[in-house]
Design a protein around this motif. Structure first.
Motif, PDB file in Angstrom:
ATOM      1  N   TYR A 174       0.935  -1.326  -0.194  1.00  0.00           N
ATOM      2  CA  TYR A 174       0.018   0.010   0.006  1.00  0.00           C
ATOM      3  C   TYR A 174       0.963   1.322  -0.020  1.00  0.00           C
ATOM      4  O   TYR A 174       0.679   2.123  -0.801  1.00  0.00           O
ATOM      5  CB  TYR A 174      -1.002  -0.358   1.220  1.00  0.00           C
ATOM      6  CG  TYR A 174      -1.440   1.391   1.644  1.00  0.00           C
ATOM      7  CD1 TYR A 174      -2.714   1.846   0.973  1.00  0.00           C
ATOM      8  CD2 TYR A 174      -1.212   1.999   2.922  1.00  0.00           C
ATOM      9  CE1 TYR A 174      -3.353   3.019   1.164  1.00  0.00           C
ATOM     10  CE2 TYR A 174      -1.561   3.126   3.275  1.00  0.00           C
ATOM     11  CZ  TYR A 174      -2.815   3.676   2.370  1.00  0.00           C
ATOM     12  OH  TYR A 174      -3.297   4.827   2.647  1.00  0.00           O
ATOM     13  N   ILE A 212       0.545   4.103  -2.980  1.00  0.00           N
ATOM     14  CA  ILE A 212      -0.444   5.183  -2.579  1.00  0.00           C
ATOM     15  C   ILE A 212       0.028   6.598  -3.078  1.00  0.00           C
ATOM     16  O   ILE A 212      -0.604   7.454  -3.741  1.00  0.00           O
ATOM     17  CB  ILE A 212      -1.119   5.371  -1.019  1.00  0.00           C
ATOM     18  CG1 ILE A 212      -2.149   6.069  -0.944  1.00  0.00           C
ATOM     19  CG2 ILE A 212       0.057   5.724  -0.241  1.00  0.00           C
ATOM     20  CD1 ILE A 212      -3.345   5.737  -1.831  1.00  0.00           C
ATOM     21  N   LEU A 232      -2.154   9.263  -5.304  1.00  0.00           N
ATOM     22  CA  LEU A 232      -2.710  10.481  -4.856  1.00  0.00           C
ATOM     23  C   LEU A 232      -2.251  11.711  -5.832  1.00  0.00           C
ATOM     24  O   LEU A 232      -3.105  12.358  -6.267  1.00  0.00           O
ATOM     25  CB  LEU A 232      -2.062  10.572  -3.492  1.00  0.00           C
ATOM     26  CG  LEU A 232      -3.079  10.244  -2.244  1.00  0.00           C
ATOM     27  CD1 LEU A 232      -2.244  10.577  -1.143  1.00  0.00           C
ATOM     28  CD2 LEU A 232      -4.348  11.207  -2.290  1.00  0.00           C
ATOM     29  N   LEU A 282      -7.457  -0.315   1.107  1.00  0.00           N
ATOM     30  CA  LEU A 282      -6.761   0.435   1.642  1.00  0.00           C
ATOM     31  C   LEU A 282      -6.422   1.890   0.638  1.00  0.00           C
ATOM     32  O   LEU A 282      -6.561   2.959   1.050  1.00  0.00           O
ATOM     33  CB  LEU A 282      -5.397   0.024   2.278  1.00  0.00           C
ATOM     34  CG  LEU A 282      -5.296  -0.811   3.121  1.00  0.00           C
ATOM     35  CD1 LEU A 282      -3.816  -1.463   3.479  1.00  0.00           C
ATOM     36  CD2 LEU A 282      -5.622  -0.012   4.564  1.00  0.00           C
ATOM     37  N   CYS A 283      -5.950   1.402  -0.566  1.00  0.00           N
ATOM     38  CA  CYS A 283      -5.780   2.461  -1.523  1.00  0.00           C
ATOM     39  C   CYS A 283      -6.989   3.411  -1.850  1.00  0.00           C
ATOM     40  O   CYS A 283      -7.223   4.734  -1.681  1.00  0.00           O
ATOM     41  CB  CYS A 283      -5.162   2.040  -2.920  1.00  0.00           C
ATOM     42  SG  CYS A 283      -3.560   1.527  -2.639  1.00  0.00           S
ATOM     43  N   THR A 322      -8.293   5.794   1.178  1.00  0.00           N
ATOM     44  CA  THR A 322      -7.507   6.724   1.127  1.00  0.00           C
ATOM     45  C   THR A 322      -7.696   7.936  -0.029  1.00  0.00           C
ATOM     46  O   THR A 322      -7.757   8.899   0.332  1.00  0.00           O
ATOM     47  CB  THR A 322      -6.029   6.377   1.058  1.00  0.00           C
ATOM     48  OG1 THR A 322      -5.841   5.166   1.935  1.00  0.00           O
ATOM     49  CG2 THR A 322      -4.859   7.534   1.178  1.00  0.00           C
ATOM     50  N   ALA A 327      -9.413  11.283   0.443  1.00  0.00           N
ATOM     51  CA  ALA A 327      -8.636  12.648   0.012  1.00  0.00           C
ATOM     52  C   ALA A 327      -9.611  13.516  -1.003  1.00  0.00           C
ATOM     53  O   ALA A 327      -9.597  14.692  -0.950  1.00  0.00           O
ATOM     54  CB  ALA A 327      -7.275  12.210  -0.627  1.00  0.00           C
TER      55      ALA A 327
END
Lengths: 459, 459
Positions: free
Chosen positions: A283, A287, A291, B366-367, B370, B374
């Motif tokens: 992860y 990530i 993002l 999880l990704c 998140t 965001a």
């Protein structure tokens, strides 16, 4: 009747079960250390120590080096101090360092305590170099000869000291200050006269690396010059170690994995195999770029938002957005990945940028026109005539096809130039691959699309 | 005052210009054949032959092997038959084959005519194997020993015949029928007693490959076992050649380039460097996948078309399409590329599919969470409050964030399973990378998006 084939592991387990230790020893003796290591990783923890003690000393050490850190930890934990010392004595220094780097502090202390003072000094010497440097992957066990020795003396010396050296196939000729003055291969020695001096037959144009050089540079030298070993010298040009080709191959593989990960927007964090990396570690490596790229895609959204009225007037245009974005992204990735690979193979440099751009421009026009023609035929024949979709007018088809040509042109140019600029600025070009390029090309393609649409469709 | 540094090429050109041939010879003599080859590729065609004649025979042959085919052609064209014969005599058989494979038919005929009958036979032997097979990259020049020889006899034999062998570091022990019965390294020989028989000290558990094995398999064996050379046997287990580590490294590099190209939707067609590939060849390697992927994107367009009324009702949804598609594509690529690389390193197999899926599912959640969090913060704080965009309601933000989580989940699962299935079905997993995965994930993400949107927003 079909018979089930027995795997080496099952065979060894059943021999172990039946306490057939001498047969077991015979079987293990015929196996390659790498294959033995795989079996150790698979059998039950409590049997590992027993099995290990059946191996002859040298084979045991060779297999130990090849095991994963879990099995190594279990074995070290079970070793008496004498056993641990025996294994360490058999290891090459660079292999010992590799193992130490993976172990917890208390195990490291125990290993260093058991090592010979001389070996301990060499281990600490190598440990001092930063990861990724030539110093960190070198070994300090090599054959040193003197310029004034005769071939006969040299061969005698190799016979006497060779057993502990990682390679004897290339020998290093140093003066009394340890400065490297030449190299000589064992082939040269065997084919020369016994009374020739080393000085008279050695090669003096030696290619070497510095302890602080990047390991990638070391691997590239192996690749370019086909060496079996490469000498490592310090700032004062004193020979301090050698890197052998097997370690260079490991570095090449590591670097390729890193490049491929970066190309797929993964932050390289570890060189552990996939099945040994935990969920959180995976992860954490994925990530950050997701993002960053998600936030960047906001701009693309803003372009769409600013053309909202045009889209409302001609909703059919929306249906082609994915195709245009994907084709642009794919075209850009093709160019960027090609350039990234060529850079890492040393085929092109920044100074070739105009040649590269000119070539990509021509390729992009060929690709663009081909795709535009194919798409035009598809839109007019399939969408309009077969599927009877009356929103697909000649004007809409022209807008889409023109956008394709322009988008592919820009996509290829962005794709080929960004990696070159990254390299020039000292960044890793591999980051300038598909995901990054796609984000930029998306914005370009949508902007071009809507500009052409408003102009042609007058909306 | 700053002084311009002179490149080796400029130095050599100015020596050539000034007809300083003996100095030139000295300079060339200190250089590595690989570096000499680079200079040959750069200097003017008409000077090549003159420069080549200044090289000592052995160095000339070594440099010749490393040159690109253009320089080789020019040289061969200028050679007299005697000169050509001299160069060919110095070449290792596998290098001769590599050169012949790149030459036009008339040059090949001339080369074969000048080669010794014995060498010609060996060349023709290797040429008969298909590209990419172990047979095509092997050399037929290796040291053969007999089991009953003593160490002293063996070393004498190596001294007598070693000069023409590509490697003497591993010697091959064969019986009278040429069956490979063991191997022995020169290190073993030097460290053994002079009267020991080869049979008593050789290694009998020999790992070998078959002439018809894929060259990729050969490279993997080198990687796994850290060999310097690997014997190649025919169907009857007779030793017919060896592959040396330098050739295995070339294969590794070639295979990595091919994998990277396939991952970027490029059809690998050639192993020539970027600057040697023409515009049309580049076009031909890129257009097939662009076409296929463009046509596939039609389905994505159809999904958008079928939700046209929903989009017309809430045009703000369109602005998030690129972000959702890109994030889905990137997530899927991360998984697929990781799996492709693990497969090619032999870390995982098809039987691990459920373990892989379980892990990717957890990573994807999880990704997904998140990114959703965001994105939610960004939409509510930046888009709605700062930019005052009143179309961005809480409901719209929820739709986008929920889509993110679901899309990433499916993207990672598709990304990790497709390469495994490809491998299982005998296709190259590398094709199942970014572009292919992106096209599938696009369709999934849009479908999920519109389904959630119609449900939540009741449009």
């Amino acid at each position: 009747m079909e018979r089930k084939t027995v795997t080496p592991r099952e065979m060894i387990e059943s021999l172990l079960e039946g306490k057939k230790y001498s047969a077991l020893r015979e079987v293990l003796n015929t196996m390659n250390p790498v294959d033995i290591a795989v079996i150790f990783e698979e059998i039950q923890d409590e049997k590992i120590a027993l099995l290990f003690r059946l191996l002859p000393k040298e084979l045991a050490a060779d297999a130990f080096v090849e095991m994963d850190e879990e099995s190594q930890k279990i074995l070290i934990h079970g070793f008496s101090d004498t056993e641990l010392k025996e294994v360490i004595d058999e290891l090459y220094v660079d292999d010992a360092v590799d193992i130490i780097e993976e172990m917890p502090a208390n195990v490291v202390k125990r290993i260093l305590r058991q090592a010979d003072p001389d070996v301990r000094k060499q281990i600490n010497e190598i440990l001092k170099y930063t990861d990724d440097s030539a110093g960190s992957i070198m070994t300090t066990e090599f054959v040193v000869l003197r310029p004034m020795m005769t071939v006969e003396e040299a061969i005698k010396r190799i016979r006497r000291t060779g057993i502990d050296k990682e390679t004897i196939y290339t020998c290093y000729v140093c003066d009394t200050k340890s400065t490297l003055v030449g190299i000589i291969t064992i082939k040269d020695l065997l084919l020369a006269g016994e009374d020739d001096t080393i000085e008279s037959i050695m090669t003096t144009n030696v290619i070497s690396v510095n302890t602080l050089d990047d390991q990638e540079e070391v691997a590239q030298k192996f690749n370019k010059y086909n060496f079996l070993a490469l000498p490592v010298v310090d700032k004062e040009n004193r020979l301090v170690g050698i890197v052998t080709v097997d370690d260079a191959i490991d570095v090449m593989e590591e670097e390729v994995t890193e490049d491929i990960q970066k190309m797929a927007a993964i932050t390289p964090t570890t060189d552990k195999p996939y099945d040994k990396i935990g969920v959180f570690e995976t992860y954490a490596s994925r990530i950050p770029w997701l993002l960053i790229l998600m936030i960047s895609a906001t701009f693309t959204g803003m372009i769409i938002a600013s053309f909202e009225s045009a889209l409302a007037a001609s909703v059919v245009l929306t249906a082609f957005i994915p195709m245009l974005m994907d084709t642009g992204g794919n075209s850009g990735s093709q160019a960027s990945v090609t350039i990234i690979r060529s850079l890492s193979l040393g085929e092109i440099e920044f100074k070739d940028i105009f040649k590269v751009m000119f070539k990509e421009a021509r390729v992009s026009l060929l690709c663009g026109v081909t795709l535009a023609v194919a798409n035009f035929i598809k839109m007019m024949l399939v969408d309009r005539m077969l599927l009877n979709n009356e929103d697909i007018t000649l004007a809409v088809a022209l807008v889409v096809c023109l956008t394709l040509i322009v988008t592919i042109f820009f996509a290829k140019l962005v794709g080929c130039t960004l990696p070159l600029f990254a390299k020039k600025l000292g960044f890793d070009p591999a980051v300038m691959a598909s995901p990054f390029i796609t984000t930029i090309v998306d914005a370009i393609s949508l902007f071009v699309y809507f500009e052409i649409a408003t102009a042609v469709l007058k909306i």
